[in-house]
Structures are given as C-alpha cells and as structure tokens.
Design a protein around this motif. Structure first.
Motif, PDB file in Angstrom:
ATOM      1  N   THR A  13       2.489   1.774  -3.353  1.00 56.91           N
ATOM      2  CA  THR A  13       1.561   2.277  -4.346  1.00 56.91           C
ATOM      3  C   THR A  13       1.349   3.775  -4.157  1.00 56.91           C
ATOM      4  O   THR A  13       1.303   4.541  -5.116  1.00 56.91           O
ATOM      5  CB  THR A  13       0.212   1.569  -4.200  1.00 56.91           C
ATOM      6  OG1 THR A  13       0.458   0.183  -4.138  1.00 56.91           O
ATOM      7  CG2 THR A  13      -0.698   1.874  -5.357  1.00 56.91           C
ATOM      8  N   ARG A  14       1.256   4.163  -2.868  1.00 58.75           N
ATOM      9  CA  ARG A  14       1.002   5.575  -2.604  1.00 58.75           C
ATOM     10  C   ARG A  14       2.192   6.415  -3.051  1.00 58.75           C
ATOM     11  O   ARG A  14       2.042   7.450  -3.691  1.00 58.75           O
ATOM     12  CB  ARG A  14       0.742   5.776  -1.114  1.00 58.75           C
ATOM     13  CG  ARG A  14       0.313   7.186  -0.799  1.00 58.75           C
ATOM     14  CD  ARG A  14       0.215   7.403   0.688  1.00 58.75           C
ATOM     15  NE  ARG A  14       1.531   7.270   1.326  1.00 58.75           N
ATOM     16  CZ  ARG A  14       1.758   7.519   2.622  1.00 58.75           C
ATOM     17  NH1 ARG A  14       0.762   7.841   3.396  1.00 58.75           N
ATOM     18  NH2 ARG A  14       2.948   7.406   3.133  1.00 58.75           N
ATOM     19  N   ASP A  15       3.404   5.913  -2.715  1.00 56.98           N
ATOM     20  CA  ASP A  15       4.573   6.745  -2.944  1.00 56.98           C
ATOM     21  C   ASP A  15       5.075   6.670  -4.377  1.00 56.98           C
ATOM     22  O   ASP A  15       5.406   7.670  -4.986  1.00 56.98           O
ATOM     23  CB  ASP A  15       5.701   6.341  -1.982  1.00 56.98           C
ATOM     24  CG  ASP A  15       5.234   6.473  -0.547  1.00 56.98           C
ATOM     25  OD1 ASP A  15       4.283   7.259  -0.324  1.00 56.98           O
ATOM     26  OD2 ASP A  15       5.781   5.793   0.330  1.00 56.98           O
ATOM     27  N   ALA A  48       0.825  -1.200   0.000  1.00 58.75           N
ATOM     28  CA  ALA A  48       0.000   0.000   0.000  1.00 58.75           C
ATOM     29  C   ALA A  48       0.868   1.263   0.000  1.00 58.75           C
ATOM     30  O   ALA A  48       0.608   2.211  -0.740  1.00 58.75           O
ATOM     31  CB  ALA A  48      -0.920  -0.015   1.207  1.00 58.75           C
ATOM     32  N   LEU A  49       1.923   1.222   0.831  1.00 61.95           N
ATOM     33  CA  LEU A  49       2.799   2.404   0.909  1.00 61.95           C
ATOM     34  C   LEU A  49       3.471   2.640  -0.429  1.00 61.95           C
ATOM     35  O   LEU A  49       3.572   3.761  -0.921  1.00 61.95           O
ATOM     36  CB  LEU A  49       3.853   2.193   1.997  1.00 61.95           C
ATOM     37  CG  LEU A  49       3.326   2.285   3.432  1.00 61.95           C
ATOM     38  CD1 LEU A  49       4.393   1.850   4.409  1.00 61.95           C
ATOM     39  CD2 LEU A  49       2.873   3.706   3.716  1.00 61.95           C
ATOM     40  N   SER A  79       1.779  -0.295  -8.953  1.00 59.39           N
ATOM     41  CA  SER A  79       0.686  -1.023  -8.320  1.00 59.39           C
ATOM     42  C   SER A  79       1.051  -2.495  -8.141  1.00 59.39           C
ATOM     43  O   SER A  79       1.363  -3.184  -9.116  1.00 59.39           O
ATOM     44  CB  SER A  79      -0.561  -0.868  -9.179  1.00 59.39           C
ATOM     45  OG  SER A  79      -1.465  -1.864  -8.847  1.00 59.39           O
ATOM     46  N   THR A 108      -2.439  -4.857  -3.561  1.00 62.54           N
ATOM     47  CA  THR A 108      -3.368  -3.781  -3.247  1.00 62.54           C
ATOM     48  C   THR A 108      -4.705  -3.988  -3.937  1.00 62.54           C
ATOM     49  O   THR A 108      -5.622  -3.208  -3.774  1.00 62.54           O
ATOM     50  CB  THR A 108      -2.801  -2.426  -3.700  1.00 62.54           C
ATOM     51  OG1 THR A 108      -2.496  -2.531  -5.089  1.00 62.54           O
ATOM     52  CG2 THR A 108      -1.555  -2.060  -2.926  1.00 62.54           C
ATOM     53  N   GLY A 143      -5.504   3.997  -0.817  1.00 60.16           N
ATOM     54  CA  GLY A 143      -4.760   2.736  -0.781  1.00 60.16           C
ATOM     55  C   GLY A 143      -4.546   2.253   0.641  1.00 60.16           C
ATOM     56  O   GLY A 143      -4.589   1.055   0.907  1.00 60.16           O
ATOM     57  N   LEU A 144      -4.318   3.199   1.553  1.00 57.75           N
ATOM     58  CA  LEU A 144      -4.066   2.781   2.933  1.00 57.75           C
ATOM     59  C   LEU A 144      -5.359   2.462   3.658  1.00 57.75           C
ATOM     60  O   LEU A 144      -5.435   1.509   4.427  1.00 57.75           O
ATOM     61  CB  LEU A 144      -3.326   3.885   3.684  1.00 57.75           C
ATOM     62  CG  LEU A 144      -1.829   3.995   3.430  1.00 57.75           C
ATOM     63  CD1 LEU A 144      -1.230   5.038   4.353  1.00 57.75           C
ATOM     64  CD2 LEU A 144      -1.145   2.662   3.617  1.00 57.75           C
ATOM     65  N   GLY A 188       3.532   4.946  -7.008  1.00 59.64           N
ATOM     66  CA  GLY A 188       2.555   4.812  -8.085  1.00 59.64           C
ATOM     67  C   GLY A 188       2.603   3.447  -8.755  1.00 59.64           C
ATOM     68  O   GLY A 188       1.805   3.138  -9.627  1.00 59.64           O
ATOM     69  N   GLU A 225      -6.121  10.968  -0.780  1.00 60.84           N
ATOM     70  CA  GLU A 225      -4.958  10.338  -1.410  1.00 60.84           C
ATOM     71  C   GLU A 225      -4.598   9.026  -0.722  1.00 60.84           C
ATOM     72  O   GLU A 225      -3.858   8.218  -1.266  1.00 60.84           O
ATOM     73  CB  GLU A 225      -3.761  11.298  -1.427  1.00 60.84           C
ATOM     74  CG  GLU A 225      -2.957  11.360  -0.138  1.00 60.84           C
ATOM     75  CD  GLU A 225      -3.539  12.377   0.835  1.00 60.84           C
ATOM     76  OE1 GLU A 225      -4.622  12.925   0.541  1.00 60.84           O
ATOM     77  OE2 GLU A 225      -2.919  12.617   1.887  1.00 60.84           O
ATOM     78  N   SER A 226      -5.103   8.790   0.453  1.00 64.19           N
ATOM     79  CA  SER A 226      -4.708   7.564   1.142  1.00 64.19           C
ATOM     80  C   SER A 226      -5.717   6.440   0.944  1.00 64.19           C
ATOM     81  O   SER A 226      -5.850   5.567   1.762  1.00 64.19           O
ATOM     82  CB  SER A 226      -4.506   7.839   2.626  1.00 64.19           C
ATOM     83  OG  SER A 226      -5.738   8.247   3.170  1.00 64.19           O
TER      84      SER A 226
END
Lengths: 997, 177
Positions: A620-622, A617-618, A626, A630, A693-694, A624, A690-691
């Motif tokens: 993907t967030r940071d 997840a992190l 995938s 996730t 994903g988390l 991009g 934006e989170s």
C-alpha cells in the motif's frame, strides 16, 4: 475473699430485689475471670432460691441461668451433677419459674462433662413435668435445643431410652406452629431417623406428627427479620419424611392424596418428595402403591400447563424407575421393573401411534423419563418403542408428523447420565442401528427445514455413541452435511448443520478431512459462488476444527483465502475477510486444550498472518494499491486471532514468540516470516506521516506480546516502551496511537511493581501533562494515574464529554488487552474500589458545576454505575437516585440507556427514597418511551412495566396517565418496542382492576 | 334503549355460565397441543431504521398465551387459536381473529371471544378495527356469539360488570409458574 463475697452478695441483691438486669452480666464476668465460683454464687443466692415468693425464686433462678449460659464450659462434672439435680427439681416449681429453669437446663446440656445417666433423667423430667405446647415460643425452642444438644453428646444414652424418647418427642412437638421452632423440631426428627433410633411402635405417631405439615404452605410475613423461607421448611420436612422406608406405607398414600390438590405448589412438593423417596426406598415399599402413583403422575404430566409440575412429575417417575432398577431379583418373583414398565408402556405406547398424534408429547416425555432412569429400563423401553416409532415414521407422509416423530425419537436416542451403558455393554440402540441411520438420512433429504434440523440433532446423538454408525454411515453422513452446507440457505438449518458437523468431526476426523474439507475448499476458492455460500463454508470449517489433525487441514484453506484476498484474485469483501478472521479465532480457542494446535499456530499461522499484513502494508505504501488486509476492521479481527493463540502458548514457545515479535517491530528482523521478500530495514514503530500504513501494524505487536503469560520475559522492554510511548504521543493516526497506547498499557500492566515501573509511570505522567490533547488515548497508564487526568478534564468544556467516555473505558473490561484471558493483572474488587473512591467526587463536581457541564458528570456517573456488579448497584443506588433521575432528562442517548439499565433492577425492589420521587420518575420515563433510539424506548418501557409491581396504593394514581401514554408505543414501528409496550400496558390494565392484582 | 337491554341480558347470561362453569367442567379431557416457541429475533428486528409491520405472528403471540377460563391451559395449547386463523392488514388497520371452541356446545365461547377482544383492544393501537369471531361451523350458536362480540356497546357494557371483568382479567393475567 470476704470482700469478694460481699461484692457478690451486693450483685445478687441488686439483681433479685433491685431488678437491675445488667448485674447478671457483671456477675458472669466475675465468675469467668475467677473472682467468684459457681458454688459461692449458689450460696449467695440461697435466700432468694428458697424464698416463698415465686417471683423472688424466679429472679434467683434467672440470675443463675444467665450466668450458666455464659460459663457452662468451665463447670466440673460434680458441679453439673448438682446443678442438674437442682434444675430437674425446679421443673416441678411454679409456672413463672419454668422459663428460667429451661434456659438453665439448655446451658447445662451444652456442657462437655455431663455425668452419665444425666441425659436420661433430664429428658424424663422434662417429658414428665412439662407440657411443651403450653409454653411460650422461646421456651419451646429451649426444649428442642436441649434435645438437639443431648442428641449430639449422649446418643448412646438416649438410644437406651428406646421408644420412650420417641414418644416424649412426639408429645412435645404435637401442635407446634411457629416456623422457627418447626425447623428445630424437623432437625430433631431428622436426627432420630438418620442416626438409627429405634422407633418401636411409634412409627405411625412420629409420622403423623410430622406429616401434618405436609405439604408446607408458608408465606413469610413481609420484612421478616428471621429470613425463614418456604424452601427451607419444605426441604427439612422432606428430609424427615423420606428419611426412612418405615414411613413408606403412610407417606405414599398421602402423596397420592395430595397430588389431587388444586394448589400447584402442593403438587410440585408432593412430586419432589416422591422423587426423594426413590433414593431411600426399595421396591418392597413401593410395590403396593405403584399403580396408584403411576396413574397420578401420568395425570399430572399430561394435564398440566405448568412446566414446573411437568418436570417434577417426570423426575419423580424417573426416580421410581431407577429405584426399581436397583432392586435385586429373586428367582421366584417376577421382575418388578419389567412389570412396572409394561404398565407404563401399555398406557403410553398407543398415543405414539394414533393417527392424529394427540397426546404424543406428554406420553413421549413420560417414556423418555422412564427410559432415562437406568440402562435396563432404557433397554426395555427402547425395545418396545423404537420399532414402533420407526414404523410410524415410514408410514407417515406429512412432514409435520414426521418431524414430531423424529423429535420424539431424538429423546430416546440421547442417553442420560443414568442410562449410559457401562463399559463393555452395548448401546441399547445397536439392534436398530441400520434403520435409525436410514431414517436420519432420508430425513436429511426432505424439503422441510424443520425436519432436517431435527435430523441433524439425531445424527449428532447417534454419532456420539460408539457402535451406532459404521464407517460407511459416517461417510454418508459427511456427504449429506457437505451438501447441506453448500445448498441450504435457511439460517436455522445451516447453524444446525454446522453444529452437527462440529460434534461429529470431533469423533470421526478422518472422514471430514478426506471428504468435507476438500469440497469446501474448492467451493470457497472457485471464485464463482456467492458470498453467503462462502460464509457458510468458512463457518463450517471453523466448527469442524477442534482436533489438531483437522486444524492442520482447515486453517491453510483459511490462510489461502486471506492470501487471495490480498492479491485480489477472488474478490473477497472486507466483511468476508473479517469473518474468516473470526473463524480463525474460533479455531485458535482450541489451542488452550491442545498443545499441538498451539504449536501449529505458533509455527505456521502467526508468521503467515504477520507476513501477509506486512506485505499488504508495504504494498500500500509503495504502490498505492489498497489491500483489504490494511483495513482497520480486518486488522482488528486479526488481533484476537493472534492474542487468543498467544495466550495459550506454553513457556518455551511463548518466549520465542516474544523475541520474534519484538525483534520484528524494533529492528525490522523479518527472518522468521515466510516468503522472505521484504526490504531489510523496515521501521514499524516510527510515526512518520507517510508510514501510517505501517504504524498501524503495532496492533499486531500488541496481539502477540500483551497476551503472553506474565512469567514470559519480554526482551528489550525499556526500549520497546519508549518507542511505544513516542508512537502513541506523536502519531496522528487514530487507530495507530490507540493501539500503541493499549500495547503500552498491556506491557505496563504485566511488569512487576517496583522502581522500574514507577520510573516509567512517572515519565509518562510528565509527558501526558505536557501533551494534554492526547489524553483521549484511554488506557495509557494504570487506572489510578489516568483517573486523575480524566477527573481534571471533566470541567473542561471541550474535552469533558470525551473524558466521560474515558470512564466507560476504564470500567468495562477491555476486549483486546487488559482482561484475564491475556494474563493481565486484574485486581479484585477493582470496580467497587474505583466507585467508592470517585462517586462522591463526581457528585460534588456535579453539584458545583455550571449548568451546561453537568451532563458530563452525569455521563461519567452513569458509565461507572452501569459497570458495577448488580449487588453493589442495589446498595449504592438509593443515594444516587436524584442524580440518576436528572440523568434521565439528559439529552445524550447513551446516558439515558445506561441509566435506565441501572434503574430497572432497582425498581423491582424499590428503596424507600423512590416513593417520594414517583412523580418525577413517571414523567421522565413516559417521555422516553417515544425517544428516537429503539433501545431507550425498550428500556424505558421495561422500567414502566417494573413500576406496575410497586404496592398498589402508591402507583394507582398514575394508572390512567400511564395507560394513555403507553397507547402511543403500541403503534411503534419496531416490533421489539411494541412487545414491551404490550407487556407493560397489560400489567397496568390489571392493576387495581377486579381479578387483576 | 333496546341495545342496552340486550347488553344486560348478555351479561346475565354470561354470569350464569361463569357460575355453573366453576363447578363442572364441560370438556373434562381436552386435547393438548404443543406450545410454539418464542418468535426468533432477526437482524431487521434490531435495525433501528427498518419498520416492522404488524404481522399475523405478532397478533398470534398476543393471544396465544391467554388462559382458558376452565382449564389451566392456554388457548394455544387447546388449539382454540391458531396462527393460520389470524389475519392482519397493517396498512388498512384491520385485524380478524377466528377462534375454535373445543366442543360445539361450549358455553365459554362468548367469554373466550370477549377475552380475545379485550386483549387485542388493550394491545393494539386504536386505529385498528378488531373483528373476533368463531371459526365457521364449529359452534352451535355461532351467529349469536359473533353478533354479541361485534357489538361495541354490548362489549363495553359487559366490561362494566365487575364479576365478568374479573374473569376476563384472570384469563389475561400472565401465569406465574
């Protein structure tokens, strides 16, 4: 006193002369509460009892008897004695009085204070003065009841009567025809036999009078209020006939004779009776009839087409053999078991060896039934059969033949409960151990999948018995299995191989750890094999992991797969990753039985899974990039792994798990995760856009905490609930807010009732009422509160349909959170109560709703009804029928389907109300047989099929129409639909046609 | 006219056979073969969009459970019908079924053929041309029976005879066990 007397006289007078029946009840109430005594009643009755008119005497006796039926328990011994003497005397009286006399006697014999000798004298008078079979039904039943009560209380006295009692009973029962009375008569006979009454010289008479009903052929009249079934009669007669070995010489020839009958139920009954004999008889009774019985059984089993006859025949044979096996050997006589089995072997064995293998199955089944009856029998049969079968197998070259032989062999290899060797005895197959293993291994290398499947089954059977597989054999077997897993792609074969591996790994874990797991691991992680092979390997890993030692080797491999899926090194697809999770879940299910596996999951697997998901997840967030981890499908597959494992945790590790999970999600405490390289302040329950994903990781929180036992204290629960509530109301990501809502519901469900819970619920209610648009997140509060909202929504045109689906959610067991497996608090009868509270409201709502909103109500209704237990459905449906018919013409396929599935069981036993609706029902059902949805077509055809069983006169008018309409689905593009259409149309053709129904 | 007479003859002959068959079994101890299991469900079967063509096994499943007129057994158990003797072509709408009487002089052959034909007529869409005949070389009066079974009018006439229809229906009714 005098006043009482006149009251009593008045009552008697009104009953006897005035013919007022209700006065009897008043009199007995008077006697019961001490207003008058029995003696006074008799005195008051004096005139009528000695009247010269039989009708008047009858009326007098009737009153006395009716009072006695109410008050027999309060009589003294002296009173009983006098009354009995009176009644015995009355038995000689006019026939109109007899029924009342018998009623009185029946009441008296129920007394606990019967004077000594009275039982004998009552019975003697009855047998002497009464011809039972010329009485009416109710009076005959009285006589049997008298016998039954006397047998309960005065057994010793009756036994003293000796054979006279048996003779009396035989005479009174001879010719009885009514099923109700027969049940009583059978009960008397069973008591006679089981309680050791001396049958004297009347054995044959008693047998004759009972056996004339055998085999029972009884079909209860339609709408029979008494509810006597053929089954009941058959079982009670069987208990009589097989109750004593004294009947053997009469019963066995009768069975042989009845086996020739053409009626199938007679055959089955005879065979089952024979099997029951096996329990009570010894070889002495059987000896003379064995050849006859054997040839009848053999004929029935090999010629029948009916599985019922076949299985009854086989169990009869098995019962005979186990009876013979129990017999004690005399030094001078031959072994009866040996003699009988050699007869069986002589008749059956050659069929196994004939070139075209004809009759091989019936013979094999007979032999297997005989062998399965006892350890000794299996020794004798195996010694003769196994070498012959092995030799046959080696001589044959055709795969089909070999397969048949191996299937036969399988039946002999698998011991039954009766033939299992006792402690200290060797398996009967030890002598053939090597050649059996040889045959199995050679079969495993054949090219025919069917043969290989059979071989794996034999292999599991061999492996399960101690001493049949040496260490080297096990290793060889494991090598064969690994080869098959890697190379064979036939689905039937690979599932058989996986199953076999599972059962062997349970007994021989070492061989699997050292040989199978490394090979599969190499194959999975090599990155070269195709997806199907990897899938088979993963499934096999899951199936062998039932012991802790194996789990510790196999689960790391699966974790490694997930890790490399995350890094993207081997190119695993999302489906594959989800399949790996399913395998992990299967392994986690074993944690329930083994604490060691549970601990392993708690210490290693769950932290690793959480770590991997968090990393993914992190990242993907940071970055991009995938990762498959996730993906919602994968996360939804990981949830059951964790919740299954957590549900099995014991108290201490469960609380640790709760603490770890909560601190991770609330405070971002990552200290217990492996490879600790996470940023320190992660906020998992914040719903910033934006989170997304988390925030979806909240499903993992749900997996951890919602399935823990209710006794586990969740730390900081109030803060947690608040955060969850926030997340579920403000987050815009569907998966996240649904998971948060489920997690919330799970936690609320676990809280004990009380003020704290009420406060939480009230707060949530307020919030929901403010933010109505989020109500679709189903289970936020307990069923009751949410229901109100859903109900209010039904009339809202835009949300109506969604709300109706909400009913579906409420009624079906939710897989993730609120089920019993997760220790949730599920109230009993919850569905029924829900239905009772809401169906009327829904019906009202429907009636008052506007046309376009009606479908929402129908949808809600059909959701509720189809989730109800069948029993409740059957009783409730007649009332809902018009609505359900309406639902059939609703355009929504889900509604059609759930309505059809409710209707089908009802159509098998149609309520009266349906009769008037047939026209509407047929036109709707027939229209649905061409629906675009396959399941709707199938379900509607099943309903049409069920309708053919309605009484002929009601459905015959529709025959032509149905046949014409069903011609269309015969050409359906789906085979499953055609199958139903064919079955339904065939039945409709038979309807009203000669030779049909 | 001519064909009508023939149809009547066929019915009469059949009736005689049925009457005599009730009293005496011609083949009292036939070989019994194992029943095959139900067709396994595949993923395509449950896929809404995939079309499943009518195949040999499907036709075989239709006829294998037909009861034998003289034994309490199915045609499959007596090996009268076998899957390899069923041929279907869904595109051309043709079905051909060969059946093998248990003995060469079996007088029930026509009746069995008739049952097969009726079963297929009732179970298949009417676009199909249905051909039922005896496996070549397995029956004494093979040609005559085949000819009778191939003649639509005679089959229709036979089914108007209620006694004959009764026997056929009995063969076609699902056994209750």
């Amino acid at each position: 006193m005098a006043a009482d007397n006149s009251v009593l006289l008045g009552l008697v007078e009104e009953f006897v002369s005035g013919q007022v029946d209700s006065k009897a009840a008043e009199t007995s109430t008077g006697v019961k509460n001490g207003q008058f005594t029995i003696l006074q009643l008799v005195e008051a009755l004096g005139v009528s009892l000695s009247s010269s008119q039989p009708q008047t005497r009858g009326r007098g006796v009737q009153l006395l008897s009716q009072v006695l039926q109410e008050c027999y328990s309060s009589l003294s011994e002296r009173e009983v004695e006098v009354l009995l003497a009176f009644y015995e005397n009355r038995l000689k009286d006019h026939y109109v009085i007899i029924p009342h006399v018998l009623q009185g006697l029946k009441a008296l014999t129920k007394c606990s204070v019967l004077p000594p000798g009275s039982a004998v004298s009552v019975l003697k008078s009855i047998f002497q003065d009464i011809h039972v079979q010329s009485l009416m039904l109710a009076e005959r039943s009285c006589v049997y009841n008298i016998l039954i009560s006397l047998m309960e209380s005065k057994e010793e006295e009756l036994k003293g009567l000796g054979a006279d009692f048996i003779f009396g009973f035989v005479q009174s029962v001879d010719g009885e025809r009514d099923p109700r009375n027969l049940l009583l008569a059978f009960q008397v006979a069973r008591n006679i036999i089981q309680r050791g009454y001396d049958l004297g010289k009347f054995v044959e008479e008693l047998f004759e009078v009972m056996s004339c009903y055998f085999p029972i052929d009884f079909s209860p009249p339609p709408s029979d209020p008494r509810g006597i079934t053929q089954e009941e009669l058959v079982l009670s007669l069987r208990a009589v006939l097989t109750g004593t070995s004294q009947f053997a010489e009469f019963l066995l020839p009768l069975i042989i004779e009845k086996l020739d009958s053409d009626i199938q139920s007679a055959k089955v009954d005879s065979l089952q009776t024979l099997a029951a004999c096996g329990l009570t008889y010894s070889h002495k009774e059987l000896a003379e009839f064995l050849p006859g019985l054997w040839s009848s059984i053999r004929r029935e089993v090999s010629q029948t087409a009916s599985e019922r006859v076949e299985s009854a025949g086989l169990s009869a044979l098995s019962a005979l053999v186990s009876c013979l096996s129990r017999s004690v050997l005399n030094s001078d006589s031959e072994d009866v078991l040996q003699v009988f089995l050699s007869l069986v072997l002589k008749d059956c064995q050659h069929h196994l060896c004939e070139p075209d293998l004809k009759l091989v199955w019936p013979s094999a089944k007979l032999l297997q039934a005989a062998a399965g009856a006892s350890y000794r029998a299996s020794l004798i049969v195996s010694a003769a059969i196994i070498p012959a079968l092995l030799e046959q197998y080696n001589n044959r070259t055709q795969c089909a033949h070999r397969r048949t032989l191996l299937e036969v062999l399988q039946g002999f290899v698998q011991p039954t409960a009766l033939s299992r060797p006792a402690d200290g005895e060797d398996s009967v197959l030890v002598a053939f151990q090597q050649s059996l293993c040889g045959v199995v291994f050679s079969a495993l290398t054949e090219s025919s999948a069917g043969l290989q499947v059979t071989a794996t089954r034999v292999l599991s059977a061999l492996g399960q018995q101690p001493g049949l597989m040496a260490q080297t054999d096990v290793e060889k077997a494991v090598d064969h299995l690994s080869r098959l897993i890697l190379e064979e792609d036939d689905p039937k074969l690979s599932s058989a191989v996986v199953e076999c591996s599972g059962s062997l790994a349970h007994l021989h874990p070492k061989a699997f750890i050292s040989r199978l797991i490394p090979r599969l691991k190499e194959e999975i992680l090599s990155g070269q094999s195709d997806a199907a092979v990897r899938q088979r390997c993963v499934t096999a890993l899951a199936s062998v992991s039932s012991l802790a030692s194996v789990v510790q080797e196999s689960t790391p491999v699966l974790l490694q797969v997930l890790a490399s899926a995350h890094t993207g090194s081997c190119g695993f697809s999302v489906e594959e990753v989800a399949a790996v999770c399913i395998s992990l879940q299967k392994i986690a299910e074993h944690a329930r039985d083994s604490e060691e596996i549970g601990r392993f999951f708690h210490d290693i697997i769950i932290p690793h899974l959480l770590g991997l998901c968090l990393q993914a997840a992190l990242q993907t967030r940071d970055a991009g990039h995938s990762s498959p981890l996730t993906d919602e499908a994968v996360l939804s597959a990981i949830v059951p792994v964790m919740s299954t494992a957590c549900a099995a945790l014991r108290s201490e590790s469960a609380s640790r798990m709760a603490a770890q999970a909560v601190s991770l999600f609330l405070d971002g405490d990552v200290s217990f995760l492996p490879e600790n390289a996470f940023p320190s302040k992660i906020q998992l329950l914040q719903s910033r856009a934006e989170s997304g994903g988390l925030s979806q990781l909240v499903c993992l929180l749900m997996a951890c905490v919602c399935s823990l036992p209710r006794s586990v204290e969740i730390p900081e629960i109030d803060r947690l609930l608040l955060q969850l509530e926030d997340l579920s109301c403000t987050c815009t990501h569907l998966f996240s807010f649904t998971s948060a809502a489920k997690c919330f519901a799970g936690l609320v469900n676990k809280r004990p009732a009380g003020e704290a819970l009420d406060a939480v619920l009230e707060r949530v209610m307020k919030r929901i009422s403010v933010e109505l648009e989020n109500t679709s997140s189903g289970q936020r509060t307990q069923a009751f509160t949410l229901l109100l909202w859903l109900f209010a929504l039904l009339s809202d045109p835009t949300l109506g349909s969604q709300a109706a689906d909400g009913f579906g959610v409420l009624m079906s067991d939710c897989l993730d959170v609120l089920n019993r497996g997760c220790h949730a608090d599920v109230r009993i009868m919850y569905r029924q109560r829900f239905f009772a509270e809401n169906s009327t409201k829904l019906v009202q709502g429907f009636n008052s709703a506007e046309q376009e909103k009606k479908s929402c109500y129908l949808k809600a209704l059909s959701h509720i009804v189809s989730n109800l237990p069948r029993q409740v459905q059957l009783t409730e449906l007649p009332a809902l029928l018009p609505l359900l018919l309406e639902a059939l013409s609703c355009a929504d396929q889900a509604v059609q389907l759930s309505t059809l599935s409710c209707l089908q069981p009802v159509l098998l036993e149609p309520p009266e109300a349906l009769r008037n609706q047939l026209e509407a029902l047929f036109s709707r059902l027939l229209a649905l047989t061409t629906s675009p949805a396959m399941k709707v077509r199938i379900a509607s055809l099943q309903c049409v099929h069920a309708l053919s069983r309605l009484p002929e006169h009601t459905v015959l008018p529709f025959r032509a129409r149905v046949l014409k309409a069903l011609a269309v689905p015969l050409d359906d593009k789906k085979r499953l639909v055609r199958k139903e259409a064919v079955a339904a149309r065939a039945e409709w053709f038979l309807l009203g046609s000669p030779g049909g129904r | 006219m001519n064909s009508h007479q023939q149809a009547n003859r066929f019915t009469q002959r059949e009736l005689q056979v049925i009457m005599s068959g009730g009293t005496r079994l011609e083949n009292a101890n036939p070989l019994i073969f194992q029943r095959s299991g139900d067709r396994l469900l595949t993923a395509t079967d449950e896929d809404e969009d995939a079309a499943d063509p009518i195949d040999d096994r499907e036709i075989f499943d239709l006829i294998r459970s037909i009861n034998d007129p003289e034994h309490p057994l199915s045609l499959e158990e007596l090996n009268v019908v076998e899957q390899m003797r069923v041929n279907v072509n869904d595109e051309e709408s043709t079905v051909s079924v060969e059946f093998t009487p248990t003995i060469p002089h079996c007088s029930m052959a026509t009746l069995i053929g008739l049952s097969l034909k009726v079963k297929l007529l009732r179970s298949l869409p009417d676009r199909f041309k249905i051909d039922v005949h005896i496996t070549p070389g397995t029956h004494a009066s093979e040609d005559a029976v085949n000819k009778q079974l191939a003649d639509k009018e005679r089959v229709a006439a036979a089914l108007e005879n209620s006694q004959l229809l009764e026997v056929v229906n009995q063969c076609l009714s699902t056994r209750t066990m």
